[in-house]
Design a protein around this motif. Structure first.
Motif, short mmCIF file in Angstrom:
data_model
loop_
_atom_site.label_atom_id
_atom_site.label_comp_id
_atom_site.label_asym_id
_atom_site.label_seq_id
_atom_site.Cartn_x
_atom_site.Cartn_y
_atom_site.Cartn_z
N ARG A 86 39.75 35.00 34.34
CA ARG A 86 38.76 34.20 33.63
C ARG A 86 38.24 32.61 34.69
O ARG A 86 37.54 32.66 34.32
N PRO A 87 39.19 31.70 34.50
CA PRO A 87 38.59 30.85 35.06
C PRO A 87 38.24 30.85 36.32
O PRO A 87 37.29 29.88 36.79
N SER A 88 37.77 32.20 37.15
CA SER A 88 37.54 32.28 38.64
C SER A 88 36.44 33.24 38.02
O SER A 88 35.51 33.49 38.76
N TRP A 89 35.90 33.07 36.83
CA TRP A 89 34.27 33.34 36.98
C TRP A 89 33.48 33.87 37.59
O TRP A 89 32.97 34.71 37.74
N GLU A 90 33.32 32.60 37.74
CA GLU A 90 31.99 32.05 38.75
C GLU A 90 31.96 32.70 39.86
O GLU A 90 31.22 33.02 40.20
N GLU A 91 33.38 32.15 40.56
CA GLU A 91 33.45 32.86 41.71
C GLU A 91 32.86 34.62 42.14
O GLU A 91 32.81 35.30 42.68
N LEU A 92 33.17 35.00 40.37
CA LEU A 92 33.79 36.59 40.43
C LEU A 92 32.27 37.39 40.31
O LEU A 92 32.08 38.44 40.15
N ALA A 93 31.46 36.63 39.66
CA ALA A 93 30.50 37.68 38.83
C ALA A 93 29.04 38.00 39.93
O ALA A 93 29.21 36.96 41.39
N GLY A 94 29.11 39.07 39.96
CA GLY A 94 28.36 39.32 40.23
C GLY A 94 28.66 40.20 41.74
O GLY A 94 28.59 40.77 42.95
N ARG A 95 30.10 39.57 42.09
CA ARG A 95 30.43 40.54 43.35
C ARG A 95 31.81 41.37 43.35
O ARG A 95 32.60 41.66 43.88
N PHE A 96 32.07 41.34 41.10
CA PHE A 96 33.70 42.12 41.28
C PHE A 96 33.26 43.36 40.63
O PHE A 96 31.79 44.15 39.93
N MET A 97 34.10 44.19 41.29
CA MET A 97 34.04 45.82 40.31
C MET A 97 35.04 45.77 39.65
O MET A 97 36.15 46.47 39.81
N ILE A 98 35.22 46.32 38.00
CA ILE A 98 36.46 47.11 37.82
C ILE A 98 36.47 48.31 37.72
O ILE A 98 35.33 49.18 37.58
N VAL A 99 37.15 49.15 38.57
CA VAL A 99 37.20 50.36 38.48
C VAL A 99 38.48 51.52 38.31
O VAL A 99 39.26 50.38 38.43
N ARG A 100 38.52 52.63 38.11
CA ARG A 100 39.65 53.11 37.63
C ARG A 100 40.39 52.98 38.91
O ARG A 100 39.60 53.33 39.91
N ARG A 101 42.00 52.95 38.93
CA ARG A 101 42.60 53.82 39.86
C ARG A 101 43.08 54.81 40.23
O ARG A 101 43.03 55.59 39.39
N LEU A 102 42.32 55.01 41.36
CA LEU A 102 42.47 56.42 42.04
C LEU A 102 44.08 57.08 42.65
O LEU A 102 44.00 55.86 43.24
N ASN A 103 43.89 58.35 43.35
CA ASN A 103 44.98 58.95 43.64
C ASN A 103 44.05 59.03 45.44
O ASN A 103 43.27 59.87 45.58
N MET A 104 43.29 58.17 45.79
CA MET A 104 43.11 58.00 47.27
C MET A 104 43.39 59.23 48.39
O MET A 104 44.72 59.03 48.62
N MET A 105 42.15 59.60 48.72
CA MET A 105 42.48 60.71 49.86
C MET A 105 42.44 59.54 51.39
O MET A 105 41.29 58.83 51.71
N PRO A 106 42.74 59.99 51.89
CA PRO A 106 43.55 59.75 53.57
C PRO A 106 42.55 59.68 54.93
O PRO A 106 42.60 60.02 55.50
N VAL A 107 41.13 59.92 54.00
CA VAL A 107 39.81 60.16 54.40
C VAL A 107 38.73 60.49 53.85
O VAL A 107 38.58 59.91 53.60
#
Ligand code: PZK
Length: 312
Positions: A86-107
């Motif tokens: 939260r303390p960094s909210w101004e820096e983060l605003a508009g540039r962050f996405m909270i995303v679901r953690r996936l098992n990434m494909m290495p391709v």
């Protein structure tokens, strides 16, 4: 404003030249797009203000249009940020996405609609692209008869290595490869058609996918200038490598120097930073059809928060 040394009290699980991913918990990650910019694979010392917000806003736009294709985005709302950041909210605003953690494909799921880059190189060598026979006498930057899937893997050098569709199937499993490939084609066709109506050619683009609950899910940033080649349609000249929408201003300036394209990069003057920033904002507005200023207001960007508090 600066995010070059963005430090958050969260574990960093991945960092690229211009973006970073932190762990929130077992299920969620915090994806952050910085304002850093690279040219010729070298990250500049200076940043392009709001570049990370432009790319995040474009990703949001394309994910909305992608409709039924499952994706990793959970939230872009400040109210969903974990307490620790939260303390960094101004820096983060508009540039962050909270995303679901996936098992990434290495391709990397690359789709090309035009003949440039490593696709052009292969065609000149063999008359093929991803092993597929193409018509003769195509020129650099020609439109391909149909979009082509050219998967790649991250080589140990950090550079991408083109692989065959068959090899991609061996790496991630045939059914998963096909599902992701078909999503990639559908996304490219949608975006290329949409962007063309707004005067932008999407020459090629790279998607990343992961698995969640047995499903293939779209991840990463989507159809941004960092993951794609965007060309101003009016400047497309087959036979030449067209300027990229965002970085041409920077590249033109760099090419007038006697820099060897190895670190350390030259110091960017203010007018090059401003000119490049204007190009990113223009790309956002042409592609989304809405004002970047409105995006900042909606997402509560730093400048905006400041201006609004000073008003009240
Ligand atoms: C993930 N990358 C690539 C490298 C970056 C991104 N939803 C997800 N779940 C699990 N892992 C990833 C994602 C996403 N997106 C993506 N690495 C891990 C990457 C460097 C910096 F921001």
């Amino acid at each position: 404003m600066s995010v070059a040394a963005l430090e958050l009290p969260l574990r960093k699980i991945a960092s690229g030249k211009v973006r970073e991913i932190f762990e929130i918990d077992d299920e969620r990650l915090l994806f952050v797009a910085s304002d850093r910019i690279s040219a010729y694979d070298v990250v500049m010392n200076e940043q392009i203000p709001d570049k990370g917000r432009v790319l995040t806003g474009m990703t949001e736009h394309w994910l909305k249009l992608a409709g039924e294709i499952p994706n990793h985005l959970l939230s872009m709302s400040l109210s969903d940020l974990p307490d620790e950041v939260r303390p960094s909210w101004e820096e983060l605003a508009g540039r962050f996405m909270i995303v679901r953690r996936l098992n990434m494909m290495p391709v990397e799921f690359v789709v090309r609609g035009y003949l440039v880059g490593s696709g052009w190189a292969e065609y000149k060598r063999n008359g093929t692209i991803a092993g597929l026979k193409l018509p003769e006498r195509l020129r650099e930057a020609d439109k391909l008869p149909a979009p082509v899937f050219t998967p790649a893997t991250k080589a140990v050098t950090g550079h991408d290595e083109n692989i065959s569709e068959e090899t991609a199937g061996e790496i991630v499993g045939e059914a998963r490869m096909r599902a992701a490939r078909d999503y990639a084609f559908a996304l490219y066709e949608m975006a290329a058609t949409y962007a063309e109506q707004r005067g932008i050619i999407v020459a090629d683009t790279k998607f990343e996918f992961g698995m969640w609950d047995g499903e293939v899910v779209l991840a990463d940033e989507v159809l941004t200038p960092d993951s794609s080649r965007f060309w101003p349609a009016g400047e497309w000249r087959p036979g030449t490598n067209p300027p990229s929408f965002d970085k041409q201003y920077l590249r033109d300036w760099l090419s007038g120097l006697d820099w060897n394209k190895e670190p350390p990069p030259p110091t960017l003057p203010a007018d090059v930073i401003e000119g490049t920033r204007r190009r990113y904002l223009e790309a956002y507005e042409r592609i989304t059809g809405s004002s970047f200023h409105e995006y900042l207001k909606r997402q509560g960007g730093a400048t905006f928060a400041q201006n609004e508090t000073s008003q009240s």
